[in-house]
Structure formats: C-alpha cells, structure tokens
Design a protein around this motif. Structure first.
Motif, PDB file in Angstrom:
ATOM      1  N   ASP A  58     117.552  -6.510 -10.497  1.00  0.00           N
ATOM      2  CA  ASP A  58     118.290  -7.111 -11.995  1.00  0.00           C
ATOM      3  C   ASP A  58     117.952  -8.436 -12.338  1.00  0.00           C
ATOM      4  O   ASP A  58     118.916  -9.728 -12.525  1.00  0.00           O
ATOM      5  CB  ASP A  58     119.779  -6.584 -11.794  1.00  0.00           C
ATOM      6  CG  ASP A  58     120.491  -6.780 -12.969  1.00  0.00           C
ATOM      7  OD1 ASP A  58     119.839  -7.236 -13.793  1.00  0.00           O
ATOM      8  OD2 ASP A  58     121.696  -6.017 -12.839  1.00  0.00           O
TER       9      ASP A  58
ATOM     10  N   TYR B 239     127.120  -8.401 -10.703  1.00  0.00           N
ATOM     11  CA  TYR B 239     126.791  -7.020 -11.804  1.00  0.00           C
ATOM     12  C   TYR B 239     125.630  -6.498 -12.042  1.00  0.00           C
ATOM     13  O   TYR B 239     124.964  -7.433 -12.515  1.00  0.00           O
ATOM     14  CB  TYR B 239     127.360  -7.742 -12.743  1.00  0.00           C
ATOM     15  CG  TYR B 239     128.417  -6.985 -13.393  1.00  0.00           C
ATOM     16  CD1 TYR B 239     128.935  -6.011 -12.997  1.00  0.00           C
ATOM     17  CD2 TYR B 239     126.994  -6.865 -15.313  1.00  0.00           C
ATOM     18  CE1 TYR B 239     129.620  -4.963 -14.666  1.00  0.00           C
ATOM     19  CE2 TYR B 239     127.599  -6.187 -16.401  1.00  0.00           C
ATOM     20  CZ  TYR B 239     128.823  -5.220 -16.163  1.00  0.00           C
ATOM     21  OH  TYR B 239     129.240  -4.777 -17.247  1.00  0.00           O
ATOM     22  N   HIS B 240     125.979  -5.219 -12.047  1.00  0.00           N
ATOM     23  CA  HIS B 240     124.358  -4.698 -12.797  1.00  0.00           C
ATOM     24  C   HIS B 240     124.327  -3.274 -13.997  1.00  0.00           C
ATOM     25  O   HIS B 240     124.090  -2.499 -14.014  1.00  0.00           O
ATOM     26  CB  HIS B 240     124.094  -3.627 -11.510  1.00  0.00           C
ATOM     27  CG  HIS B 240     123.865  -4.119 -10.402  1.00  0.00           C
ATOM     28  ND1 HIS B 240     122.203  -5.297 -10.209  1.00  0.00           N
ATOM     29  CD2 HIS B 240     124.299  -4.385  -8.985  1.00  0.00           C
ATOM     30  CE1 HIS B 240     122.675  -5.921  -9.226  1.00  0.00           C
ATOM     31  NE2 HIS B 240     123.922  -5.788  -8.356  1.00  0.00           N
ATOM     32  N   GLY B 241     125.761  -4.686 -14.658  1.00  0.00           N
ATOM     33  CA  GLY B 241     127.155  -3.129 -15.636  1.00  0.00           C
ATOM     34  C   GLY B 241     127.159  -2.285 -15.569  1.00  0.00           C
ATOM     35  O   GLY B 241     127.350  -2.554 -14.113  1.00  0.00           O
TER      36      GLY B 241
ATOM     37  N   SER C 197     120.628  -1.084 -23.516  1.00  0.00           N
ATOM     38  CA  SER C 197     121.258  -2.265 -22.707  1.00  0.00           C
ATOM     39  C   SER C 197     121.621  -1.874 -21.043  1.00  0.00           C
ATOM     40  O   SER C 197     120.706  -1.678 -20.807  1.00  0.00           O
ATOM     41  CB  SER C 197     122.820  -1.785 -23.212  1.00  0.00           C
ATOM     42  OG  SER C 197     123.401  -0.555 -22.017  1.00  0.00           O
ATOM     43  N   GLY C 198     121.070  -3.569 -21.030  1.00  0.00           N
ATOM     44  CA  GLY C 198     121.223  -3.928 -19.409  1.00  0.00           C
ATOM     45  C   GLY C 198     122.035  -2.733 -18.735  1.00  0.00           C
ATOM     46  O   GLY C 198     121.625  -2.153 -17.653  1.00  0.00           O
ATOM     47  N   THR C 199     122.825  -1.931 -18.573  1.00  0.00           N
ATOM     48  CA  THR C 199     124.024  -1.261 -18.166  1.00  0.00           C
ATOM     49  C   THR C 199     122.940  -0.149 -18.188  1.00  0.00           C
ATOM     50  O   THR C 199     123.032   1.119 -16.547  1.00  0.00           O
ATOM     51  CB  THR C 199     125.067  -0.671 -18.391  1.00  0.00           C
ATOM     52  OG1 THR C 199     125.903  -2.321 -18.960  1.00  0.00           O
ATOM     53  CG2 THR C 199     126.171   0.402 -18.123  1.00  0.00           C
TER      54      THR C 199
ATOM     55  N   VAL D 123     118.356  -8.595 -15.890  1.00  0.00           N
ATOM     56  CA  VAL D 123     118.483  -8.434 -16.924  1.00  0.00           C
ATOM     57  C   VAL D 123     119.493 -10.399 -17.363  1.00  0.00           C
ATOM     58  O   VAL D 123     118.963 -10.858 -18.048  1.00  0.00           O
ATOM     59  CB  VAL D 123     120.227  -7.795 -17.387  1.00  0.00           C
ATOM     60  CG1 VAL D 123     120.605  -8.388 -18.625  1.00  0.00           C
ATOM     61  CG2 VAL D 123     119.234  -6.297 -16.694  1.00  0.00           C
ATOM     62  N   MET D 124     120.101 -11.254 -17.064  1.00  0.00           N
ATOM     63  CA  MET D 124     120.092 -12.423 -17.025  1.00  0.00           C
ATOM     64  C   MET D 124     118.609 -13.638 -16.391  1.00  0.00           C
ATOM     65  O   MET D 124     118.391 -13.678 -17.244  1.00  0.00           O
ATOM     66  CB  MET D 124     121.304 -12.428 -15.507  1.00  0.00           C
ATOM     67  CG  MET D 124     121.943 -13.818 -16.966  1.00  0.00           C
ATOM     68  SD  MET D 124     123.854 -14.271 -15.705  1.00  0.00           S
ATOM     69  CE  MET D 124     124.830 -13.656 -16.793  1.00  0.00           C
TER      70      MET D 124
ATOM     71  N   LYS E 146     119.435  -8.258 -22.160  1.00  0.00           N
ATOM     72  CA  LYS E 146     119.738  -9.543 -22.487  1.00  0.00           C
ATOM     73  C   LYS E 146     117.876 -10.108 -23.405  1.00  0.00           C
ATOM     74  O   LYS E 146     117.470  -9.552 -24.333  1.00  0.00           O
ATOM     75  CB  LYS E 146     119.924 -10.392 -21.726  1.00  0.00           C
ATOM     76  CG  LYS E 146     122.042 -10.249 -21.641  1.00  0.00           C
ATOM     77  CD  LYS E 146     122.189 -10.740 -20.818  1.00  0.00           C
ATOM     78  CE  LYS E 146     123.777 -10.171 -20.808  1.00  0.00           C
ATOM     79  NZ  LYS E 146     123.515  -9.525 -18.918  1.00  0.00           N
TER      80      LYS E 146
ATOM     81  N   ASN F 209     126.321 -13.686 -12.462  1.00  0.00           N
ATOM     82  CA  ASN F 209     127.779 -13.163 -12.275  1.00  0.00           C
ATOM     83  C   ASN F 209     129.039 -12.750 -11.473  1.00  0.00           C
ATOM     84  O   ASN F 209     129.783 -12.217 -11.684  1.00  0.00           O
ATOM     85  CB  ASN F 209     126.936 -11.209 -12.599  1.00  0.00           C
ATOM     86  CG  ASN F 209     126.796 -11.199 -14.036  1.00  0.00           C
ATOM     87  OD1 ASN F 209     127.314 -10.976 -15.235  1.00  0.00           O
ATOM     88  ND2 ASN F 209     125.235 -10.720 -13.824  1.00  0.00           N
TER      89      ASN F 209
ATOM     90  N   GLU G 211     120.574  -9.128  -7.967  1.00  0.00           N
ATOM     91  CA  GLU G 211     119.618 -10.580  -8.723  1.00  0.00           C
ATOM     92  C   GLU G 211     119.530 -11.344  -7.795  1.00  0.00           C
ATOM     93  O   GLU G 211     120.000 -11.756  -7.285  1.00  0.00           O
ATOM     94  CB  GLU G 211     121.411 -11.021  -9.445  1.00  0.00           C
ATOM     95  CG  GLU G 211     122.222 -10.716 -10.352  1.00  0.00           C
ATOM     96  CD  GLU G 211     123.308 -10.557 -10.592  1.00  0.00           C
ATOM     97  OE1 GLU G 211     123.224 -11.640 -11.482  1.00  0.00           O
ATOM     98  OE2 GLU G 211     124.265 -10.645 -10.339  1.00  0.00           O
TER      99      GLU G 211
HETATM  100  C1  PLP Z   1     124.243  -8.446 -18.368  1.00  0.00           C
HETATM  101  C2  PLP Z   1     124.289  -7.753 -17.191  1.00  0.00           C
HETATM  102  C3  PLP Z   1     124.199  -6.195 -17.471  1.00  0.00           C
HETATM  103  C4  PLP Z   1     124.620  -5.813 -18.480  1.00  0.00           C
HETATM  104  O1  PLP Z   1     124.227  -5.910 -18.940  1.00  0.00           O
HETATM  105  P1  PLP Z   1     124.684  -5.026 -20.294  1.00  0.00           P
HETATM  106  O2  PLP Z   1     123.782  -5.121 -21.303  1.00  0.00           O
HETATM  107  O3  PLP Z   1     125.784  -5.832 -20.442  1.00  0.00           O
HETATM  108  O4  PLP Z   1     125.065  -3.519 -20.642  1.00  0.00           O
HETATM  109  C5  PLP Z   1     123.475  -5.918 -16.232  1.00  0.00           C
HETATM  110  N1  PLP Z   1     123.046  -7.133 -14.832  1.00  0.00           N
HETATM  111  C6  PLP Z   1     122.827  -7.759 -15.289  1.00  0.00           C
HETATM  112  C7  PLP Z   1     122.725  -9.333 -14.227  1.00  0.00           C
HETATM  113  C8  PLP Z   1     123.754  -9.296 -16.252  1.00  0.00           C
HETATM  114  O5  PLP Z   1     123.696 -10.323 -16.240  1.00  0.00           O
END
Ligand code: PLP
Length: 432
Positions: free
Chosen positions: A240, A145-147, A117-119, A242-243, A268, A212, A207
C-alpha cells in the motif's frame, strides 16, 4: 493565544449538518482535543484559516501536496482540461498517458487501473487478489491503514494470529474472520503463520513504510520475510503505497527497499490534490480485472479528466525536477532539530523519519523505546503530543492533529521555514 471565532462558528454550524462536523474523521482534532480549524485558502507551503491566520503546512492534505499548494504547472493543467470538458464516462488519451507515467515510475507496475480514492484502490486490490488466487484469507498489520475497506478495518483478536475482530460497528464478524492481523516487524509471527496456513492466504497487505500509526520503518529482515513467504505460498504481496508512492522517492518505498510486490495501491500524490487512486502490478494478475478478465471493478468517475490532468502534471514535475534530495536535506535538519529540542527540554521522544515524512513519538520515559509496531507506538504520551500540537498552532505551525499521523512537508518549504519550525518546537517544548 490566537482567537479563532470564525472557525468556532463554522464548526458549530457544520456539526448540525455533517456528522461530527467533518467529512473525514482525521480532520476532527479528536486526537488533540479542541476544535478543528477551517481553511480559506492555501499557497505553496502555507495555509490560511478563515480567521486570517497563516500557518506553515505540515500535512499537505495528508500527503498529496508534495509540490506545495497551487503549483503553477498543476493549476495550468487543470485549467486547460477544464476548458474542454469535465467528464465523459468514456476513455481519454490522457488516461494512457498517466498510466505510462505510473508504469515508468513504479518498478513493479506493468499494468494499472485508475479509481477515485486510496480506499477504492485497496478494496479493488483485495478483490483481485482473492479472484486471482481463489483464496479467502487476508493478512494485515496492526496500525497499518488501507482505507475504510470492511475486510481491512479489522483489529487483532485476543489470541494473536487467529481471528480478527471488527474495528467498527457495521462490519460483520464473518468479514473480520477472514482477516488475520499481525504485529509489524514481527518476523517470527509471519513465519509461523505462513508455515501453518500460507496456502489459504490470498494477500498480504502492508505499508512498506508505515505512516498511519505515526512513522514506522520496516526492518530489512521483515521485508525479506514478507516477500519470500508470500512468494513460496502463492500469496500476493500488496504494497500500500497510497502515502509513500512518489513521496519517499519517485518510485515509492519499493524503489528504496528494492523489494518487488505483486500489486501496489496508489492514491494521494497520484491525483495531485484531486480525487484519484490506482492499483497496478503484475500483468498476469491485472489481466484478471474486468473486462480483460472476470474480477469486477468499475467507477463512473474513475480516470476523471481533471484528476488525471492534476496527477499527470504532478508526476511530470516530480520526474523533471525531482525534489527528493531537497526533501531529504530538509528532513534531516528537521529531524535533528526536533530531536535536540526534545533532549534540551528533557522530553523522552522517539523521532522517526524517512524523506519528507516524520513523527516525533512523545513517550512517558524515562527510557526512550524504539517504535517498531503498534505495541510500541501505542505507548505514546498522547496528552503531551496534544499540548505540543496546540503550542505549535499558536506559533503558526500546522502539524498533524494526532500523535499517530506522520507529518509531511513539501518541495515549497524553504530553509528558513524549516529553521522557523525548529525554533517553534524548541519554544513549545521549553514552555511546558
Ligand atoms: C490515505 C491512505 C489510504 C486511503 O486513501 P483514501 O484516499 O483516503 O481513501 C489507504 N492507504 C494508506 C496507506 C493511506 O495513507
């Protein structure tokens, strides 16, 4: 108004069984009131709820579904893998294949480790940064947000740039005290902090385009300061993505900005809709991860074959048939349409967009305030957003259920879908 009897009954049952009825709070519609819709299926750019209503999907599972739902190439890859085995707890060649794709795509990544996961990616990157630098402190930005990592679920304390405070019960004051929270795009605060205590900071997490707190873009000056200050003080810069990874471009936000972080977290899209995250970056840093190095990090289902297959198929499709120009064209039209709809209705709104991510921040007016960080984002008129959200639902448009989440659209959205969405926005805003 639609009837949503089945969703209502499903939510009542779920609330008895699952805290708040959901497995992740962003789904609970807390930001817009009312009850969440329950879904039965999805195809391409559309969702179908259990009451049989169809929606144009503007969350895409909060980002992963950039190709639309059930893309044939992704489905075929999962089915083929499924026929062979689901998990071995042992290495597969496919993991190296996905690693090669990630390394070829993301400019700063020389080696990469897969997680679920991103977390987990953020948590692991933080431990690695601390293990590598031998330092304790972290810096993050309000509204990023970083999880749900303890040390990153921290808000700004009362005096800026001092001690963070826990964002949730269960996070110790000691944990929060090692995290410093600054305002996004505040170059001066960043300079002051690094001048004073740069030598104590293990990592600066950010980010590189924020999704977020709603969509917020960094200034060139801010990005340059982040890179320069971390470099001179031996702090690791962690993007980060993730998004934003594989979303804003194939190489992510760092490719667009031309800024090279030391570490990058992914999630993601990298899993193509199945649970997969990753963190990677400089080879000398990544080689500190166990068993190459001493920083512990592990996962029973890390690099799971099904998730790897979905991720590989998604990345290969994005590489072979890049949708980014189409997404940009649709994004430009959507942005223009929403801005004009707000202006026509006399609704003060700041519309921010990069590629296929966008937020319309409703404001109290009379003047429209540019949104540059949490201080300005938090001025939003969330009641007006909620009203807009429900009017769009009634018109078959599924937007994020919070003012503070960016919308996402996919390569499966058509010109007609975008026009229909704009028409719905015009009608929803006019019908106040
Ligand atoms: C969604 C998100 C996370 C967390 O990812 P998960 O898979 O939900 O744990 C971390 N950082 C960012 C920038 C996100 O958008």
């Amino acid at each position: 108004m639609q009837t949503r009897h089945r969703s209502h009954a499903a939510f009542a049952r779920a609330k008895e069984l699952i805290p708040g009825g959901v497995n992740s709070p962003a789904r609970a519609f807390g930001g817009v009131g009312g009850e969440p819709l329950f879904f039965a299926s999805a195809l391409g750019q559309r969702l179908t709820d259990i009451d049989g209503h169809s929606y144009l999907d503007y969350i895409g599972s909060w980002g992963p579904m950039i190709l639309g739902h059930r893309h044939p190439r992704v489905v075929a890859a999962i089915e083929e893998t499924l026929g062979k085995g689901m998990s071995y707890g042992a290495p597969t060649e496919a993991e190296s294949h996905l690693a090669e794709l990630i390394i070829a795509a993301v400019p700063s990544i020389e080696k990469v480790r897969m997680v679920s996961s991103g977390t987990e990616a953020a948590m692991s990157a933080v431990r690695l940064a601390r293990g590598f630098t031998g330092r304790d402190k972290l810096v993050k930005f309000a509204g990023n947000y970083h999880g749900h990592v303890d040390s990153l679920l921290v808000a700004a304390g009362s005096s800026a740039a001092t001690l963070g405070v826990p964002n949730s019960p269960g996070i110790t004051a000691g944990t929060a005290a090692d995290t410093i929270v600054l305002e996004y795009n505040d170059v001066e605060a960043l300079e002051t902090l690094f001048k004073r205590s740069g030598g104590e900071i293990a990592a600066l997490l950010m980010e590189p385009v924020v999704g977020n707190m709603g969509l917020v873009t960094p200034s060139r000056e801010f990005l340059t300061a982040a890179r320069t200050l971390t470099h001179t003080s031996g702090t690791l810069l962690v993007f980060d993505e993730v998004m934003t990874g594989f979303r804003l471009s194939y190489g992510g936000a760092q490719e667009i900005h031309g800024v090279t972080p030391d570490l990058t977290t992914l999630g993601k899209i990298v899993g193509g809709g199945l649970p997969l995250g990753a963190y990677g970056g400089r080879r000398d840093v990544m080689d500190h991860v166990l068993p190459a190095g001493k920083v512990f990090q592990a996962g029973t289902l890390a690099g799971n074959p099904l998730a790897v297959a979905a991720g590989m198929a998604t990345l290969e499709e994005l590489r072979d048939n890049p949708p980014y120009e189409r997404l940009e064209r649709h994004g430009r039209r959507l942005e223009q349409g929403f801005r004009e709809a707000a202006a026509a209705a006399g609704v003060p709104a700041w519309v921010a967009r990069v590629g296929s991510m966008m937020t319309m921040f409703f404001q109290h007016g009379p003047d429209v305030v540019p949104v540059r960080g949490w201080k300005t984002a938090s001025l939003s008129d969330t009641a007006r957003y909620a009203d807009f959200f429900w009017k769009m639902i009634d018109r078959g448009i599924y937007l994020p259920c919070s003012q503070y989440e960016a919308l996402f659209f996919s390569a499966a959205h058509t010109d007609a879908d975008i026009e229909a969405t704009i028409a719905a926005a015009v009608a929803s805003l006019a019908a106040r």
